[in-house]
Design a protein around this motif. Structure first.
Motif, PDB file in Angstrom:
ATOM      1  N   PHE A 149      -3.584 -18.550  48.426  1.00 52.25           N
ATOM      2  CA  PHE A 149      -4.210 -19.851  48.635  1.00 52.25           C
ATOM      3  C   PHE A 149      -5.605 -19.599  49.191  1.00 52.25           C
ATOM      4  N   TYR A 150      -6.640 -20.068  48.505  1.00 48.95           N
ATOM      5  CA  TYR A 150      -8.021 -19.843  48.895  1.00 48.95           C
ATOM      6  C   TYR A 150      -8.623 -21.135  49.434  1.00 48.95           C
ATOM      7  N   THR A 151      -9.031 -21.120  50.699  1.00 50.98           N
ATOM      8  CA  THR A 151      -9.500 -22.334  51.360  1.00 50.98           C
ATOM      9  C   THR A 151     -10.964 -22.204  51.776  1.00 50.98           C
ATOM     10  N   PHE A 152     -11.677 -23.327  51.674  1.00 51.00           N
ATOM     11  CA  PHE A 152     -13.091 -23.376  52.038  1.00 51.00           C
ATOM     12  C   PHE A 152     -13.327 -24.535  52.997  1.00 51.00           C
ATOM     13  N   ASP A 153     -13.995 -24.240  54.110  1.00 48.85           N
ATOM     14  CA  ASP A 153     -14.428 -25.267  55.060  1.00 48.85           C
ATOM     15  C   ASP A 153     -15.794 -24.840  55.571  1.00 48.85           C
ATOM     16  N   ILE A 154     -16.820 -25.109  54.768  1.00 52.36           N
ATOM     17  CA  ILE A 154     -18.161 -24.610  55.060  1.00 52.36           C
ATOM     18  C   ILE A 154     -19.183 -25.554  54.440  1.00 52.36           C
ATOM     19  N   GLY A 155     -20.366 -25.588  55.014  1.00 53.57           N
ATOM     20  CA  GLY A 155     -21.434 -26.453  54.518  1.00 53.57           C
ATOM     21  C   GLY A 155     -22.046 -27.317  55.600  1.00 53.57           C
ATOM     22  N   GLN A 156     -21.272 -27.617  56.638  1.00 52.98           N
ATOM     23  CA  GLN A 156     -21.766 -28.469  57.717  1.00 52.98           C
ATOM     24  C   GLN A 156     -22.989 -27.850  58.393  1.00 52.98           C
ATOM     25  N   ASN A 157     -22.981 -26.540  58.592  1.00 54.98           N
ATOM     26  CA  ASN A 157     -24.104 -25.900  59.274  1.00 54.98           C
ATOM     27  C   ASN A 157     -25.361 -25.850  58.414  1.00 54.98           C
ATOM     28  N   ASP A 158     -25.202 -25.854  57.090  1.00 52.11           N
ATOM     29  CA  ASP A 158     -26.375 -25.938  56.219  1.00 52.11           C
ATOM     30  C   ASP A 158     -27.091 -27.255  56.445  1.00 52.11           C
ATOM     31  N   LEU A 159     -26.318 -28.331  56.533  1.00 55.41           N
ATOM     32  CA  LEU A 159     -26.913 -29.635  56.791  1.00 55.41           C
ATOM     33  C   LEU A 159     -27.475 -29.689  58.213  1.00 55.41           C
ATOM     34  N   GLY A 160     -26.710 -29.196  59.182  1.00 54.83           N
ATOM     35  CA  GLY A 160     -27.148 -29.235  60.569  1.00 54.83           C
ATOM     36  C   GLY A 160     -28.433 -28.463  60.794  1.00 54.83           C
ATOM     37  N   ALA A 161     -28.542 -27.270  60.188  1.00 52.93           N
ATOM     38  CA  ALA A 161     -29.763 -26.478  60.322  1.00 52.93           C
ATOM     39  C   ALA A 161     -30.943 -27.216  59.710  1.00 52.93           C
ATOM     40  N   GLY A 162     -30.685 -27.907  58.595  1.00 52.05           N
ATOM     41  CA  GLY A 162     -31.738 -28.679  57.954  1.00 52.05           C
ATOM     42  C   GLY A 162     -32.195 -29.847  58.804  1.00 52.05           C
ATOM     43  N   PHE A 163     -31.241 -30.534  59.417  1.00 51.97           N
ATOM     44  CA  PHE A 163     -31.599 -31.662  60.284  1.00 51.97           C
ATOM     45  C   PHE A 163     -32.465 -31.212  61.461  1.00 51.97           C
ATOM     46  N   ARG A 164     -32.179 -30.014  61.973  1.00 53.05           N
ATOM     47  CA  ARG A 164     -32.941 -29.524  63.129  1.00 53.05           C
ATOM     48  C   ARG A 164     -34.360 -29.101  62.754  1.00 53.05           C
ATOM     49  N   ALA A 165     -34.535 -28.633  61.501  1.00 53.30           N
ATOM     50  CA  ALA A 165     -35.812 -28.030  61.131  1.00 53.30           C
ATOM     51  C   ALA A 165     -36.657 -28.865  60.179  1.00 53.30           C
ATOM     52  N   THR A 166     -36.037 -29.806  59.456  1.00 53.57           N
ATOM     53  CA  THR A 166     -36.763 -30.561  58.444  1.00 53.57           C
ATOM     54  C   THR A 166     -36.386 -32.042  58.535  1.00 53.57           C
ATOM     55  N   SER A 167     -36.785 -32.798  57.534  1.00 49.81           N
ATOM     56  CA  SER A 167     -36.473 -34.225  57.497  1.00 49.81           C
ATOM     57  C   SER A 167     -35.164 -34.471  56.762  1.00 49.81           C
ATOM     58  N   ASP A 168     -34.620 -35.677  56.937  1.00 50.91           N
ATOM     59  CA  ASP A 168     -33.393 -36.044  56.231  1.00 50.91           C
ATOM     60  C   ASP A 168     -33.593 -35.947  54.720  1.00 50.91           C
ATOM     61  N   ASP A 169     -34.745 -36.359  54.232  1.00 61.29           N
ATOM     62  CA  ASP A 169     -35.024 -36.304  52.789  1.00 61.29           C
ATOM     63  C   ASP A 169     -35.056 -34.872  52.288  1.00 61.29           C
ATOM     64  N   GLN A 170     -35.594 -33.972  53.087  1.00 63.34           N
ATOM     65  CA  GLN A 170     -35.626 -32.563  52.683  1.00 63.34           C
ATOM     66  C   GLN A 170     -34.228 -31.964  52.655  1.00 63.34           C
ATOM     67  N   VAL A 171     -33.391 -32.360  53.601  1.00 68.36           N
ATOM     68  CA  VAL A 171     -32.007 -31.886  53.594  1.00 68.36           C
ATOM     69  C   VAL A 171     -31.297 -32.396  52.355  1.00 68.36           C
ATOM     70  N   ARG A 172     -31.509 -33.669  52.049  1.00 68.28           N
ATOM     71  CA  ARG A 172     -30.890 -34.251  50.848  1.00 68.28           C
ATOM     72  C   ARG A 172     -31.326 -33.499  49.590  1.00 68.28           C
ATOM     73  N   ALA A 173     -32.602 -33.161  49.521  1.00 67.81           N
ATOM     74  CA  ALA A 173     -33.117 -32.454  48.350  1.00 67.81           C
ATOM     75  C   ALA A 173     -32.566 -31.038  48.229  1.00 67.81           C
ATOM     76  N   SER A 174     -32.109 -30.463  49.350  1.00 68.96           N
ATOM     77  CA  SER A 174     -31.596 -29.084  49.334  1.00 68.96           C
ATOM     78  C   SER A 174     -30.145 -28.983  48.889  1.00 68.96           C
ATOM     79  N   ILE A 175     -29.464 -30.113  48.767  1.00 70.78           N
ATOM     80  CA  ILE A 175     -28.023 -30.095  48.482  1.00 70.78           C
ATOM     81  C   ILE A 175     -27.671 -29.342  47.204  1.00 70.78           C
ATOM     82  N   PRO A 176     -28.356 -29.570  46.078  1.00 70.68           N
ATOM     83  CA  PRO A 176     -27.984 -28.815  44.867  1.00 70.68           C
ATOM     84  C   PRO A 176     -28.051 -27.307  45.065  1.00 70.68           C
TER      85      PRO A 176
END
Length: 359
Positions: A149-176
């Motif tokens: 069984f392969y489980t994934f619980d990751i991605g929150q810190n990518d958004l959090g790091a973006g919020f700390r360093a850039t704008s919400d719009d830039q974080v949104r643009a980084s999602i892909p």
């Protein structure tokens, strides 16, 4: 949504988990500074490498599947790896970050590193399994990797790091770009024989007490629940694109059973109905102190008006948040009960039937 037809329980011989602090069972402690008291006090009665007073979602997953708690891959003094390994490390991100040491923010063990660790683990396990009986009992059998069984619980810190360093719009643009890394990891594991994937979306990051404490635009952009709704909007967009990615992978990986798990909805419901569910204000946390510009994170102390403040609540089970960033064991148990029946999953299969492929 109704749960799809009755089927036999899946028999998973092992779990392999990839993630961040939400599912780290000792990777950070084994690599850097050991997690200190009062972490672990509720269930283990001592720190057990978890950023929690007790069990995490991954622990409840293991219990539900009848398997032992996962040993961190980085922990050489663990309980063995016969039933899998945990590659999650606190602070981990999908995309590599510009760090060389864990600094309380992000970790050098990004998802591509976790994939490399898995690759080494699998290669060495296969070699050791046929070497001597004394070692065989500590590693999975070669055939167990395809049945695991392969489980994934990751991605929150990518958004959090973006919020700390850039704008919400830039974080949104980084999602892909973020999700491209996750897709690549899943495809890599599929190429290694993995077939059953359980993929958590990201939670309502704007409802974490730490997000609210450090949000610079209060009361602007705070919703009626006290959450930073602009950050939650970005998290929801991430989840929308993640769900599309999972659908695309089903077409690309025909032998895979991929389950998208809407952890966001479970967590947000708990937070917005905390009192009804027997919890205190969800923006309060049990361990640590955060008020009027003074902060003492869980396990540390600070001085406030000449007095030492080292704050731990009397009853962690009353709190949704353990330390302002991570959920309490009681909250993790509540969330597990909400997601394991499959009603928040796509396809809507319960945890114990996750090996079934979507028609």
């Amino acid at each position: 949504m109704a749960i799809m037809g009755v089927a036999a329980k899946c028999e998973f011989p092992a779990i392999f988990n990839f993630g961040d602090s939400n599912s780290d069972t000792g990777g950070l402690s084994a690599s850097f500074n050991e997690v200190s008291p009062p972490h672990g006090e509720t269930f283990f009665s001592k720190p057990m490498g978890r950023m929690c007073d007790g069990r995490l979602l991954i622990d409840f997953i293991a219990e539900s599947l009848g398997l032992p708690y996962l040993t961190a891959y980085l922990d050489s003094l663990g309980d063995g790896f016969q039933h899998g390994a945990n590659f999650a490390t606190a602070g981990s991100t999908i995309r590599p970050q510009n760090v060389t040491l864990f600094d309380g923010g992000v970790s050098p063990f990004s998802l591509n590193i976790q994939m490399s660790q898995f690759n080494q683990f699998k290669s060495r396990s296969d070699a050791l399994y046929f070497k001597e009986n004394a070692v065989k009992g500590n590693v999975p059998a070669p055939e167990d990797f395809s049945k695991a069984f392969y489980t994934f619980d990751i991605g929150q810190n990518d958004l959090g790091a973006g919020f700390r360093a850039t704008s919400d719009d830039q974080v949104r643009a980084s999602i892909p770009n973020i999700l491209a890394g996750l897709s690549q990891a899943i495809q890599f594991l599929y190429g290694q024989g993995a077939r059953t994937f359980w993929i958590h979306n990201t939670g309502p990051i704007g409802c974490l007490p730490i997000s609210v404490i450090y949000y610079p635009l209060k009361p602007q952009n705070i919703d009626k629940y006290g959450c930073v709704y602009t950050q939650n909007d970005v998290a929801q967009e991430y989840n929308r694109q993640l769900k599309v990615m999972v659908y695309q992978l089903r077409n690309q990986l025909p032998l895979a059973a991929l389950t998208y798990v809407d952890v966001y909805s479970a967590k947000f419901y708990l937070i917005t109905h905390a009192n009804e569910q027997g919890f205190v204000d969800p923006l309060k946390f049990c361990c640590g102190f955060g008020k009027d510009g003074y902060n003492a994170w869980c396990g540390t102390s600070t001085y406030v008006n000449g007095s030492t403040v080292y704050d731990v609540c009397d009853k962690a089970s009353m709190y949704v948040s353990w330390d302002g960033t991570h959920y309490s064991e009681a909250a993790n148990r509540w969330i597990a009960n909400d997601i394991f029946n499959g009603q928040l999953s796509e396809p809507p299969l319960p945890l114990i039937q996750a090996c079934q492929r979507s028609p």
